[in-house]
Design an enzyme around this catalytic site. Structure first.
Site, PDB file in Angstrom:
ATOM      1  N   GLY A  25      -2.077  -1.281  -2.456  1.00 51.27           N
ATOM      2  CA  GLY A  25      -2.489  -1.233  -4.068  1.00 51.27           C
ATOM      3  C   GLY A  25      -3.789  -1.688  -4.231  1.00 51.27           C
ATOM      4  N   GLU A  28     -23.310   1.095 -15.827  1.00 50.97           N
ATOM      5  CA  GLU A  28     -22.788   1.621 -14.519  1.00 50.97           C
ATOM      6  C   GLU A  28     -23.491   1.069 -13.627  1.00 50.97           C
ATOM      7  OE1 GLU A  28     -20.896   2.086 -11.529  1.00 50.97           O
ATOM      8  OE2 GLU A  28     -19.918   2.840 -13.105  1.00 50.97           O
ATOM      9  N   GLU A  38       6.135  -1.054   5.530  1.00 51.10           N
ATOM     10  CA  GLU A  38       6.419  -0.985   4.101  1.00 51.10           C
ATOM     11  C   GLU A  38       7.551  -2.125   3.952  1.00 51.10           C
ATOM     12  OE1 GLU A  38       6.764  -1.231   0.339  1.00 51.10           O
ATOM     13  OE2 GLU A  38       5.426   0.061   0.986  1.00 51.10           O
ATOM     14  N   ILE A  46      -1.404   5.557  -1.563  1.00 54.55           N
ATOM     15  CA  ILE A  46      -2.660   5.634  -0.749  1.00 54.55           C
ATOM     16  C   ILE A  46      -2.255   5.385   0.675  1.00 54.55           C
ATOM     17  CG2 ILE A  46      -4.791   4.040   0.077  1.00 54.55           C
ATOM     18  CD1 ILE A  46      -4.597   2.982  -3.020  1.00 54.55           C
ATOM     19  N   HIS A  63       7.753  36.017  -9.159  1.00 57.09           N
ATOM     20  CA  HIS A  63       8.302  35.861  -7.863  1.00 57.09           C
ATOM     21  C   HIS A  63       7.435  36.567  -6.984  1.00 57.09           C
ATOM     22  CE1 HIS A  63      11.536  36.225  -4.595  1.00 57.09           C
ATOM     23  NE2 HIS A  63      10.933  37.501  -4.483  1.00 57.09           N
ATOM     24  N   LYS A  80     -22.620   4.551  -9.220  1.00 57.12           N
ATOM     25  CA  LYS A  80     -22.694   5.918  -9.602  1.00 57.12           C
ATOM     26  C   LYS A  80     -21.740   6.606 -10.650  1.00 57.12           C
ATOM     27  CE  LYS A  80     -24.502   7.693  -5.133  1.00 57.12           C
ATOM     28  NZ  LYS A  80     -24.071   8.513  -4.081  1.00 57.12           N
ATOM     29  N   GLY A  98     -17.382   6.657 -10.717  1.00 52.38           N
ATOM     30  CA  GLY A  98     -16.484   5.715 -10.203  1.00 52.38           C
ATOM     31  C   GLY A  98     -15.803   5.849  -9.143  1.00 52.38           C
TER      32      GLY A  98
END
Length: 464
Positions: A269, A40, A205, A186, A441, A43, A46
């Site tokens: 993305g 790694e 978008e 995101i 409930h 850290k 990830g």
């Protein structure tokens, strides 16, 4: 925790990347008695722990507190929102992350896993160079280097005006206004949080709906909720140019219209972080940066596996986590089931939340499956009304209702309910059997039972 001074050069398993998939693989392999080296360069934990799932959800929790304070009189409580404290937000976020990080480091240490600090580079199908030290994998080499924010040609993030999600998480201020490029998970999560903090937000978008891979009814419900919250949406739109201004940025759309804001968040993305691994040295090819694998995450080179965001498919931390466990068991000689991406729950932690599992109606149609859809409106759910929320439960099922193929939820805290949907869809439970279950409930979870009652022709708090 063992470090790079440890003399071993050979391990049963060498894992490159300490994110969700990598550390899960390392922990499971160690638990099965295998010797493990975990490479790694930053850290352990990830992206998910340090720059993704955990800090963004901490941000969204703070956003919920802001909304509840602002709307407190709805509940008969008089409270005043004096403002958003960026330093306080950062402190809260870091406390959550640091506590989890310390716990993870302790867990890795307790399992006897050797952590090699540095960048890993393949030098053969079984060997990895880590800052000048070569380690060899006797039984399995696992690639788990994750992903990073995807860039857009011609739009260069600078961390000030043009941001990636990494930049947005560490901003030292709350911007007055923001354009969010990308209406996926995101983008919608940041748009939701920022709006709660008082930011004027516009989402751009290219697809016809927000969350374009979700059930259309869920996307439409989120769009309606965002309009009520005054989050502007430019659907079927692209960005052709971004210019810096004295106040921030000017964003030109494909239609020629322009938007001005203090910041632009690029949220289109994530792409695999495989460059620099020197995959060719191990005989591996890539497809758009991804490492092709089979259903058990095996690459074309015997003994090399790829898990999580580096392989094509669903990019979710819990998918990588499950794949890491699966690969560790394969290397140990067990026979685990492959991870079924369709059967994995998905959650967007916006306000309202969107959660799903299984097939959408469109995906079922692409497979040539005939389906019916049943929706239960949360207007009839007592707990949702107590929470001053709205939403729905939509089931995509076989025509006779024998089996539910997909469950799609929109509403308050529905991310906590989707695990039940996973059991229903993955185990193929008959709808009539689910309809007989008694839900407590008042809970939002009752809506799952009500939707199944409607599916089998016994609607209760809904029109038949």
């Amino acid at each position: 925790m063992p470090d790079t001074d440890t003399p071993e050069t050979e391990f049963d398993v060498v894992v490159v990347g300490g994110g969700s998939g990598g550390y899960a693989c390392a922990l499971r392999a160690a638990g099965l008695g295998l010797s493990v080296a975990l490479v790694e360069r930053d850290k352990v934990g990830g992206t998910c722990l340090h720059r993704g799932c955990i800090p963004t959800k901490a941000l969204l929790q703070a956003a919920e507190v802001a909304d509840r304070t602002r709307e407190s009189e709805t509940f008969g409580v008089r409270a005043t929102l004096e403002g958003i404290d960026p330093a306080g937000l950062a402190s809260y976020r870091d406390r959550v992350v640091d506590k989890l990080y310390r716990g993870l480091e302790g867990l890795v240490d307790s399992r006897g896993i050797t952590v090699l600090r540095g960048t890993g580079r393949l030098v053969s199908p079984v060997a990895v160079d880590v800052e000048g030290r070569t380690v060899v994998a006797r039984r399995g080499l696992v690639l788990a280097t994750g992903s990073r924010p995807r860039s857009v040609p011609g739009i260069e993030p600078d961390g000030v005006r043009v941001l990636t999600s990494d930049h947005a998480l560490t901003l030292d201020r709350v911007p007055r206004s923001a354009v969010v490029l990308g209406g996926g998970v995101i983008g919608t999560e940041f748009a939701s949080a920022w709006r709660s903090f008082g930011v004027e937000v516009t989402i751009v978008e290219a697809a016809s709906h927000l969350l374009p891979t979700e059930q259309v009814s869920s996307s439409k419900a989120l769009e309606r909720a965002f309009r009520r919250r005054k989050i502007a949406q430019k659907l079927r739109s692209t960005v052709t140019e971004v210019k810096a201004t004295e106040e921030g940025v000017e964003v030109t759309l494909g239609s020629g219209a322009t938007l001005e804001a203090e910041v632009l968040l690029v949220a289109v993305g994530r792409e695999p972080a495989t460059d620099g691994l020197d995959l060719a040295a191990a005989g591996l090819d890539t497809d758009r940066g991804f490492v092709p694998v089979d259903e058990h995450c095996r690459t074309k080179v015997d003994g090399i596996f790829a898990v999580g965001d580096v392989r094509p498919g669903l990019q979710l931390a819990h998918v990588g986590f499950a794949e890491g466990i699966m690969v560790a068991e394969l290397v140990a000689g067990l026979d685990p089931e492959p991870v079924d991406h369709v059967g994995v729950p998905r959650v967007t932690y916006s306000d309202p939340q969107v959660a799903s599992v299984g097939l959408t109606a469109a995906q079922a149609a692409e497979r040539g499956l005939e389906t019916v859809e049943v929706s239960y409106d949360l207007a009839g759910n007592g707990r949702t009304q107590i929470l001053a929320g709205s939403g729905s439960v939509t089931l995509v099922a076989e025509p006779d209702g024998r089996r539910v193929l997909g469950m799609h939820l929109v509403g308050p805290n529905v991310g906590e309910l989707i695990a039940e949907g996973q059991l229903i869809t993955n185990l193929g439970l008959p709808a009539a059997q689910v309809a007989r279950l008694v839900h407590p409930h008042p809970t939002v979870a009752e809506a799952v039972g009500e939707a199944h009652l409607a599916l089998v022709g016994k609607p209760l708090h809904a029109h038949g």
